[in-house]
Design an enzyme around this catalytic site. Sequence first.
Site, PDB file in Angstrom:
ATOM      1  N   ASP A 141       1.018  -0.806   0.254  1.00  0.00           N
ATOM      2  CA  ASP A 141      -0.333   0.241   0.007  1.00  0.00           C
ATOM      3  C   ASP A 141       1.103   1.510  -0.163  1.00  0.00           C
ATOM      4  O   ASP A 141       1.460   1.184   0.806  1.00  0.00           O
ATOM      5  CB  ASP A 141      -0.818   0.144   0.844  1.00  0.00           C
ATOM      6  CG  ASP A 141      -2.314   0.538   0.827  1.00  0.00           C
ATOM      7  OD1 ASP A 141      -2.389   1.188   0.014  1.00  0.00           O
ATOM      8  OD2 ASP A 141      -2.775   1.641   2.113  1.00  0.00           O
ATOM      9  N   HIS A 148      -3.792  14.053   0.381  1.00  0.00           N
ATOM     10  CA  HIS A 148      -4.236  13.384   1.516  1.00  0.00           C
ATOM     11  C   HIS A 148      -3.391  12.715   2.669  1.00  0.00           C
ATOM     12  O   HIS A 148      -3.285  12.954   4.275  1.00  0.00           O
ATOM     13  CB  HIS A 148      -4.240  11.036   1.621  1.00  0.00           C
ATOM     14  CG  HIS A 148      -4.954  10.279   2.544  1.00  0.00           C
ATOM     15  ND1 HIS A 148      -5.425  10.253   2.972  1.00  0.00           N
ATOM     16  CD2 HIS A 148      -3.873   9.447   3.122  1.00  0.00           C
ATOM     17  CE1 HIS A 148      -5.342   9.285   4.020  1.00  0.00           C
ATOM     18  NE2 HIS A 148      -4.163   8.419   3.605  1.00  0.00           N
ATOM     19  N   GLU A 207     -10.588   3.459   3.315  1.00  0.00           N
ATOM     20  CA  GLU A 207      -9.531   4.635   2.688  1.00  0.00           C
ATOM     21  C   GLU A 207      -9.976   4.379   0.619  1.00  0.00           C
ATOM     22  O   GLU A 207      -9.972   3.221   0.507  1.00  0.00           O
ATOM     23  CB  GLU A 207      -8.541   4.267   2.671  1.00  0.00           C
ATOM     24  CG  GLU A 207      -7.814   4.477   4.154  1.00  0.00           C
ATOM     25  CD  GLU A 207      -6.385   4.713   4.066  1.00  0.00           C
ATOM     26  OE1 GLU A 207      -5.948   4.103   4.031  1.00  0.00           O
ATOM     27  OE2 GLU A 207      -6.565   5.407   5.257  1.00  0.00           O
ATOM     28  N   GLU A 209      -9.473   3.330  -3.025  1.00  0.00           N
ATOM     29  CA  GLU A 209      -7.732   3.945  -3.635  1.00  0.00           C
ATOM     30  C   GLU A 209      -7.823   2.856  -4.963  1.00  0.00           C
ATOM     31  O   GLU A 209      -8.985   1.831  -4.891  1.00  0.00           O
ATOM     32  CB  GLU A 209      -6.999   2.622  -2.407  1.00  0.00           C
ATOM     33  CG  GLU A 209      -6.820   3.253  -1.064  1.00  0.00           C
ATOM     34  CD  GLU A 209      -5.446   2.563  -0.108  1.00  0.00           C
ATOM     35  OE1 GLU A 209      -4.691   1.937  -0.975  1.00  0.00           O
ATOM     36  OE2 GLU A 209      -5.426   2.970   0.605  1.00  0.00           O
ATOM     37  N   ASP A 241      -9.057  -0.041   1.862  1.00  0.00           N
ATOM     38  CA  ASP A 241      -8.502  -0.202   2.834  1.00  0.00           C
ATOM     39  C   ASP A 241      -8.904  -0.033   4.268  1.00  0.00           C
ATOM     40  O   ASP A 241      -8.164   0.823   4.890  1.00  0.00           O
ATOM     41  CB  ASP A 241      -6.817   0.538   2.747  1.00  0.00           C
ATOM     42  CG  ASP A 241      -5.284   0.424   3.515  1.00  0.00           C
ATOM     43  OD1 ASP A 241      -5.975  -0.920   4.120  1.00  0.00           O
ATOM     44  OD2 ASP A 241      -5.153   1.000   3.957  1.00  0.00           O
ATOM     45  N   ARG A 245      -8.460   3.697  13.413  1.00  0.00           N
ATOM     46  CA  ARG A 245      -7.447   4.532  13.802  1.00  0.00           C
ATOM     47  C   ARG A 245      -7.493   4.756  14.701  1.00  0.00           C
ATOM     48  O   ARG A 245      -5.781   4.763  14.964  1.00  0.00           O
ATOM     49  CB  ARG A 245      -8.376   6.017  12.590  1.00  0.00           C
ATOM     50  CG  ARG A 245      -9.402   6.447  11.999  1.00  0.00           C
ATOM     51  CD  ARG A 245      -7.705   5.968  10.462  1.00  0.00           C
ATOM     52  NE  ARG A 245      -8.396   6.856   9.101  1.00  0.00           N
ATOM     53  CZ  ARG A 245      -7.584   6.716   8.201  1.00  0.00           C
ATOM     54  NH1 ARG A 245      -6.290   5.885   8.874  1.00  0.00           N
ATOM     55  NH2 ARG A 245      -7.768   6.054   7.088  1.00  0.00           N
ATOM     56  N   GLN A 248      -4.306   1.643  15.118  1.00  0.00           N
ATOM     57  CA  GLN A 248      -3.639   2.133  14.144  1.00  0.00           C
ATOM     58  C   GLN A 248      -2.398   3.366  14.870  1.00  0.00           C
ATOM     59  O   GLN A 248      -1.054   3.661  14.760  1.00  0.00           O
ATOM     60  CB  GLN A 248      -4.281   3.165  12.493  1.00  0.00           C
ATOM     61  CG  GLN A 248      -2.327   3.114  11.519  1.00  0.00           C
ATOM     62  CD  GLN A 248      -3.402   3.678  10.484  1.00  0.00           C
ATOM     63  OE1 GLN A 248      -4.889   3.935  10.740  1.00  0.00           O
ATOM     64  NE2 GLN A 248      -2.499   4.423   9.791  1.00  0.00           N
ATOM     65  N   LYS A 261      -4.823  -1.836   9.987  1.00  0.00           N
ATOM     66  CA  LYS A 261      -4.879  -2.846   8.342  1.00  0.00           C
ATOM     67  C   LYS A 261      -4.995  -3.791   8.294  1.00  0.00           C
ATOM     68  O   LYS A 261      -5.684  -4.012   7.082  1.00  0.00           O
ATOM     69  CB  LYS A 261      -3.666  -1.957   7.549  1.00  0.00           C
ATOM     70  CG  LYS A 261      -4.068  -0.529   8.197  1.00  0.00           C
ATOM     71  CD  LYS A 261      -4.284   0.616   7.079  1.00  0.00           C
ATOM     72  CE  LYS A 261      -3.887   1.958   7.559  1.00  0.00           C
ATOM     73  NZ  LYS A 261      -4.660   3.054   6.246  1.00  0.00           N
ATOM     74  N   THR A 265      -9.142  -5.604   3.477  1.00  0.00           N
ATOM     75  CA  THR A 265      -9.206  -5.070   2.560  1.00  0.00           C
ATOM     76  C   THR A 265     -10.079  -5.799   1.640  1.00  0.00           C
ATOM     77  O   THR A 265      -9.868  -7.206   1.299  1.00  0.00           O
ATOM     78  CB  THR A 265      -7.490  -5.149   2.172  1.00  0.00           C
ATOM     79  OG1 THR A 265      -7.007  -4.736   3.037  1.00  0.00           O
ATOM     80  CG2 THR A 265      -7.575  -3.917   1.159  1.00  0.00           C
ATOM     81  N   GLU A 382     -10.195  12.395   7.124  1.00  0.00           N
ATOM     82  CA  GLU A 382     -10.196  13.897   6.659  1.00  0.00           C
ATOM     83  C   GLU A 382     -11.200  14.173   6.577  1.00  0.00           C
ATOM     84  O   GLU A 382     -11.293  15.441   6.998  1.00  0.00           O
ATOM     85  CB  GLU A 382      -9.744  13.262   5.221  1.00  0.00           C
ATOM     86  CG  GLU A 382      -8.334  13.263   4.907  1.00  0.00           C
ATOM     87  CD  GLU A 382      -8.076  12.737   3.079  1.00  0.00           C
ATOM     88  OE1 GLU A 382      -8.234  14.456   2.689  1.00  0.00           O
ATOM     89  OE2 GLU A 382      -7.578  12.171   2.372  1.00  0.00           O
TER      90      GLU A 382
HETATM   91 CA    CA Z   1      -4.428   3.141   2.781  1.00  0.00          CA
END
Ligand code: CA
Length: 436
Positions: A141, A148, A207, A209, A241, A245, A248, A261, A265, A382
């Site tokens: 990743d 971002h 996320e 992606e 993904d 949080r 993480q 993570k 996925t 975000e």
């Molecule tokens: Ca990611």
Amino acid sequence: MMPKLDATHDPARRSWVEAANRADSDFPIQNLPWAVFTRAGEQPRGGIAIGDGIVDLKAASEARLFSGAAAETARAASAPVLNDAMALGARSAAALREQLSDLLRADGRERARLEARAATFLVSMQGAQLCLPVTVGAFTDFLSSIFHTKRMGRNNLPPSYKYQPIAYNSRASSVRIGGETIVRPKGEFRAEAGEVGYGPESSLDFELEMAAVIGPGNALGAPIPIAEAADHIFGYCLLNDWSARGIQRWESQPLGPFLGKSFCTSISPWIVTAEALAPFRAPAFKRDGDDPPPFSHLSDEADLKEGGLDINLEAFWRTAAMRSRGAAPTRVTRTNANALYWTFTQMVTHHTVNGCNLRPGDLIASGTVSGPTDDSRACIAELNGNGTMPLTIGEEKRLWLEDGDDVIFRARAERHGHVSIGFGECSGVIGPMVAG
Ligand code: CA
């Protein structure tokens, strides 16, 4: 070499599979993405989407619909995973695409004969179940959106950010296709007040992606030069993904994300080939004048000119209550893959510059594809200002994902003078926490 336009991209070309000709179809004859599918009691095998149908590559192979390299590719794609077929390379995939496009075109010479036999090789999407298309040996990743990276780092970029694409090795075993339940992870975190706790993750995020799927790999010790990197990318899919949080934040110093993570996925089941995306190439990201130019091994004229991808990406969020009353999901993100600071070819080259080998079916993910504007923020952290501003989803307030919420990604490449193609969906509903 970057894929080039040919007759298979002709916007005038239509299919005798009528649903493929609808303007809003993700799968017109110009797309022809790959997946693995199965039906009750049958072996999973490769298929190619056309409108609301799937060309069963095993049945089409057995019916001898293809010849030469196309036949070899279709035979390889008759397996329960597509790694071996993707390893054959772009020329083989292009041969299959060319012959299949001819077989499916409305003005094809053999249309009447093929249409009469369609039941033997064309499967309805409705009755088919899609499966993980490749054995994912490795999943990397990257962090390719500068927007971002800045928002998540409170405007600070890591020192090497503009010199090289940054990535971490993520977990391959927990990659699933969209549509599955995402089990809320448990782990350690540190609360605002500073005490450390253990329990179910409360700050569950997505996320948005894109991922490149590797076709032919490289030998250990033999880096892929940037001018050849495009030859190693079979195609692209959407990737979620999922991110815990709290876990993480607590675990990431100094080695980076781990349990925050690796719990799951999601990827979209359809892999859109690099060739199908040829009409939607874009210049690489335009760097600021005072940004350092990339080193020569990451710099290439063709990549500068057309290393980017012009693909619109959207994320939708829906609560359980919205789903039960049949309400449309709330769109929370609208972004474009051309916001990425690094191109996929630069990511592939950087990945191998130390001699590391890539293998067919490996996933190279872009990182969260956030753009510069507020509506292009591509993860919740975000969108909610790192957990400070709740969002309105339907009639409810949400800070993070709650049980029963689902997240749906969609993507379409659209350009004047070309037929738009889509990626299908990548979705997931949040389930109750992991047991134990
Ligand atoms: Ca990611």
